[in-house]
Design a protein around this motif. Structure first.
Motif, PDB file in Angstrom:
ATOM      1  N   SER A  56       9.111  -6.391   4.313  1.00  0.00           N
ATOM      2  CA  SER A  56      10.176  -5.505   3.859  1.00  0.00           C
ATOM      3  C   SER A  56       9.641  -4.150   3.422  1.00  0.00           C
ATOM      4  O   SER A  56      10.232  -3.103   3.728  1.00  0.00           O
ATOM      5  N   VAL A  57       8.512  -4.144   2.735  1.00  0.00           N
ATOM      6  CA  VAL A  57       7.950  -2.874   2.258  1.00  0.00           C
ATOM      7  C   VAL A  57       7.401  -2.061   3.429  1.00  0.00           C
ATOM      8  O   VAL A  57       7.586  -0.836   3.485  1.00  0.00           O
ATOM      9  N   ASN A  58       6.743  -2.725   4.364  1.00  0.00           N
ATOM     10  CA  ASN A  58       6.239  -2.003   5.540  1.00  0.00           C
ATOM     11  C   ASN A  58       7.383  -1.413   6.358  1.00  0.00           C
ATOM     12  O   ASN A  58       7.282  -0.285   6.853  1.00  0.00           O
ATOM     13  N   ASN A  59       8.450  -2.162   6.520  1.00  0.00           N
ATOM     14  CA  ASN A  59       9.594  -1.636   7.264  1.00  0.00           C
ATOM     15  C   ASN A  59      10.154  -0.385   6.598  1.00  0.00           C
ATOM     16  O   ASN A  59      10.495   0.594   7.264  1.00  0.00           O
ATOM     17  N   LYS A  60      10.233  -0.416   5.268  1.00  0.00           N
ATOM     18  CA  LYS A  60      10.714   0.761   4.563  1.00  0.00           C
ATOM     19  C   LYS A  60       9.769   1.941   4.779  1.00  0.00           C
ATOM     20  O   LYS A  60      10.212   3.068   5.039  1.00  0.00           O
ATOM     21  N   ALA A  61       8.465   1.689   4.673  1.00  0.00           N
ATOM     22  CA  ALA A  61       7.487   2.766   4.841  1.00  0.00           C
ATOM     23  C   ALA A  61       7.548   3.370   6.237  1.00  0.00           C
ATOM     24  O   ALA A  61       7.307   4.572   6.407  1.00  0.00           O
ATOM     25  N   MET A  62       7.896   2.560   7.240  1.00  0.00           N
ATOM     26  CA  MET A  62       7.978   3.032   8.617  1.00  0.00           C
ATOM     27  C   MET A  62       9.351   3.625   8.956  1.00  0.00           C
ATOM     28  O   MET A  62       9.589   4.073  10.072  1.00  0.00           O
ATOM     29  N   GLY A  63      10.257   3.607   7.982  1.00  0.00           N
ATOM     30  CA  GLY A  63      11.576   4.177   8.211  1.00  0.00           C
ATOM     31  C   GLY A  63      12.530   3.264   8.947  1.00  0.00           C
ATOM     32  O   GLY A  63      13.560   3.717   9.464  1.00  0.00           O
ATOM     33  N   PHE A  64      12.209   1.962   8.976  1.00  0.00           N
ATOM     34  CA  PHE A  64      13.065   1.015   9.687  1.00  0.00           C
ATOM     35  C   PHE A  64      13.913   0.238   8.693  1.00  0.00           C
ATOM     36  O   PHE A  64      13.407  -0.280   7.699  1.00  0.00           O
ATOM     37  N   GLN A  65      15.191   0.150   8.950  1.00  0.00           N
ATOM     38  CA  GLN A  65      16.099  -0.615   8.102  1.00  0.00           C
ATOM     39  C   GLN A  65      16.817  -1.652   8.947  1.00  0.00           C
ATOM     40  O   GLN A  65      17.392  -1.326   9.992  1.00  0.00           O
ATOM     41  N   VAL A  66      16.764  -2.895   8.499  1.00  0.00           N
ATOM     42  CA  VAL A  66      17.452  -3.968   9.209  1.00  0.00           C
ATOM     43  C   VAL A  66      18.958  -3.758   9.063  1.00  0.00           C
ATOM     44  O   VAL A  66      19.459  -3.582   7.948  1.00  0.00           O
ATOM     45  N   PRO A  67      19.705  -3.736  10.155  1.00  0.00           N
ATOM     46  CA  PRO A  67      21.161  -3.604  10.048  1.00  0.00           C
ATOM     47  C   PRO A  67      21.722  -4.743   9.193  1.00  0.00           C
ATOM     48  O   PRO A  67      21.289  -5.895   9.334  1.00  0.00           O
ATOM     49  N   PRO A  68      22.638  -4.448   8.285  1.00  0.00           N
ATOM     50  CA  PRO A  68      23.165  -5.485   7.386  1.00  0.00           C
ATOM     51  C   PRO A  68      23.654  -6.732   8.123  1.00  0.00           C
ATOM     52  O   PRO A  68      23.456  -7.853   7.641  1.00  0.00           O
ATOM     53  N   GLU A  69      24.262  -6.525   9.281  1.00  0.00           N
ATOM     54  CA  GLU A  69      24.781  -7.684  10.015  1.00  0.00           C
ATOM     55  C   GLU A  69      23.680  -8.538  10.628  1.00  0.00           C
ATOM     56  O   GLU A  69      23.931  -9.653  11.081  1.00  0.00           O
ATOM     57  N   ARG A  70      22.425  -8.010  10.653  1.00  0.00           N
ATOM     58  CA  ARG A  70      21.295  -8.778  11.195  1.00  0.00           C
ATOM     59  C   ARG A  70      20.338  -9.239  10.103  1.00  0.00           C
ATOM     60  O   ARG A  70      19.270  -9.762  10.394  1.00  0.00           O
ATOM     61  N   MET A 119       4.521   0.820  -5.824  1.00  0.00           N
ATOM     62  CA  MET A 119       5.033   1.774  -6.814  1.00  0.00           C
ATOM     63  C   MET A 119       4.244   3.081  -6.766  1.00  0.00           C
ATOM     64  O   MET A 119       4.821   4.165  -6.939  1.00  0.00           O
ATOM     65  N   GLN A 120       2.946   2.985  -6.507  1.00  0.00           N
ATOM     66  CA  GLN A 120       2.126   4.193  -6.439  1.00  0.00           C
ATOM     67  C   GLN A 120       2.545   5.090  -5.283  1.00  0.00           C
ATOM     68  O   GLN A 120       2.600   6.320  -5.426  1.00  0.00           O
ATOM     69  N   PHE A 121       2.864   4.481  -4.153  1.00  0.00           N
ATOM     70  CA  PHE A 121       3.176   5.260  -2.956  1.00  0.00           C
ATOM     71  C   PHE A 121       4.676   5.386  -2.681  1.00  0.00           C
ATOM     72  O   PHE A 121       5.080   5.924  -1.651  1.00  0.00           O
ATOM     73  N   GLY A 122       5.499   4.886  -3.579  1.00  0.00           N
ATOM     74  CA  GLY A 122       6.932   5.101  -3.472  1.00  0.00           C
ATOM     75  C   GLY A 122       7.676   4.177  -2.537  1.00  0.00           C
ATOM     76  O   GLY A 122       8.851   4.425  -2.246  1.00  0.00           O
ATOM     77  N   THR A 123       7.051   3.104  -2.078  1.00  0.00           N
ATOM     78  CA  THR A 123       7.744   2.160  -1.203  1.00  0.00           C
ATOM     79  C   THR A 123       8.410   1.038  -1.999  1.00  0.00           C
ATOM     80  O   THR A 123       9.218   0.280  -1.461  1.00  0.00           O
ATOM     81  N   ILE A 124       8.052   0.911  -3.268  1.00  0.00           N
ATOM     82  CA  ILE A 124       8.702  -0.031  -4.178  1.00  0.00           C
ATOM     83  C   ILE A 124       9.138   0.762  -5.395  1.00  0.00           C
ATOM     84  O   ILE A 124       8.330   1.500  -5.988  1.00  0.00           O
ATOM     85  N   GLU A 125      10.401   0.626  -5.751  1.00  0.00           N
ATOM     86  CA  GLU A 125      10.896   1.392  -6.886  1.00  0.00           C
ATOM     87  C   GLU A 125      10.274   0.884  -8.184  1.00  0.00           C
ATOM     88  O   GLU A 125       9.990  -0.307  -8.340  1.00  0.00           O
ATOM     89  N   LYS A 126      10.046   1.810  -9.093  1.00  0.00           N
ATOM     90  CA  LYS A 126       9.462   1.450 -10.383  1.00  0.00           C
ATOM     91  C   LYS A 126      10.542   0.829 -11.270  1.00  0.00           C
ATOM     92  O   LYS A 126      11.539   1.473 -11.589  1.00  0.00           O
ATOM     93  N   ARG A 127      10.340  -0.405 -11.607  1.00  0.00           N
ATOM     94  CA  ARG A 127      11.233  -1.103 -12.521  1.00  0.00           C
ATOM     95  C   ARG A 127      10.409  -1.514 -13.737  1.00  0.00           C
ATOM     96  O   ARG A 127       9.223  -1.843 -13.608  1.00  0.00           O
TER      97      ARG A 127
END
Length: 208
Positions: free
Chosen positions: A109-123, A169-177
């Motif tokens: 999931s984090v790699n997909n976000k970093a690569m700009g890929f988002q799984v369509p909600p229906e998939r 969190m350091q590179f911005g692919t996971i939000e800081k909580r």
């Protein structure tokens, strides 16, 4: 058979996680530094890891690749370090769960976000991890229940998952909580974690 531990890495790679694990284990090891695109793709190293990437670990005649596998192997090979619940214990299942959660849902999931890929909600149901929000929600709950992921002590699962959280969190692919920051801040103060960072930071290319 030699039982020498040989660690193949680059300080700008996931090898930093394995360095930390080796420092936690406390056994002597030899480091082989490799460069992206050159020595990582050379025949000598491809014989170790045909993927041509780091990290990798050789223990005598045994070769292990993939960070989660290396961490799991080292925890079992050196049980005196106390980095894994005993086989057959009730904590062994959750321990495996979080190691594989790190290698599967978190990594994907984090790699997909970093690569700009988002799984369509229906998939989402076909993606294996559903959504990044679901992954982070699950992880937030896990690190909020206690100091560690499994039981009342630090394990290889904390090292692996905590490293991924810290990097994300350091590179911005996971939000800081707050729960993530408390958890990562706590485990990153372990003496072995500090030693590992110092070693790898000293090996980083010098800025011109």
């Amino acid at each position: 058979m030699s039982n020498e531990l040989v660690f193949y890495t680059n300080p700008m790679s996931r090898g930093r996680m394995v360095r930390w694990m080796l420092e936690e284990v406390g056994q002597p090891y030899r480091t082989e530094l490799l460069e992206f695109g050159t020595t990582m793709k050379a025949p000598a190293y491809l014989a170790i890891n045909p993927m041509g990437k780091v990290p990798a670990l050789r223990h005598g005649d045994t070769v292990i690749t993939e960070v989660a596998a290396i961490c799991t192997y080292l925890a079992d090979a050196f049980p005196q370090a106390g980095l894994a619940p005993a086989p057959g214990s009730r904590e062994r299942g959750p321990y495996y769960r979080w190691l594989f959660f790190g290698a599967g849902p978190i990594e994907s999931s984090v790699n997909n976000k970093a690569m700009g890929f988002q799984v369509p909600p229906e998939r989402a149901g076909a993606s294996g991890y559903g959504s990044l929000d679901a992954v982070l929600h699950t992880l937030e709950g896990a690190v909020s229940h206690g100091d560690y992921l499994v039981g009342d002590r630090f394990t290889a699962a904390d090292l692996y998952v905590g490293s991924q959280l810290g990097w994300g969190m350091q590179f911005g692919t996971i939000e800081k909580r707050p729960a993530f920051e408390r958890y990562v801040g706590r485990i990153m103060q372990r003496p072995a974690a500090i030693r590992a960072r110092e070693i790898d930071d000293a090996l980083m290319p010098k800025k011109k």
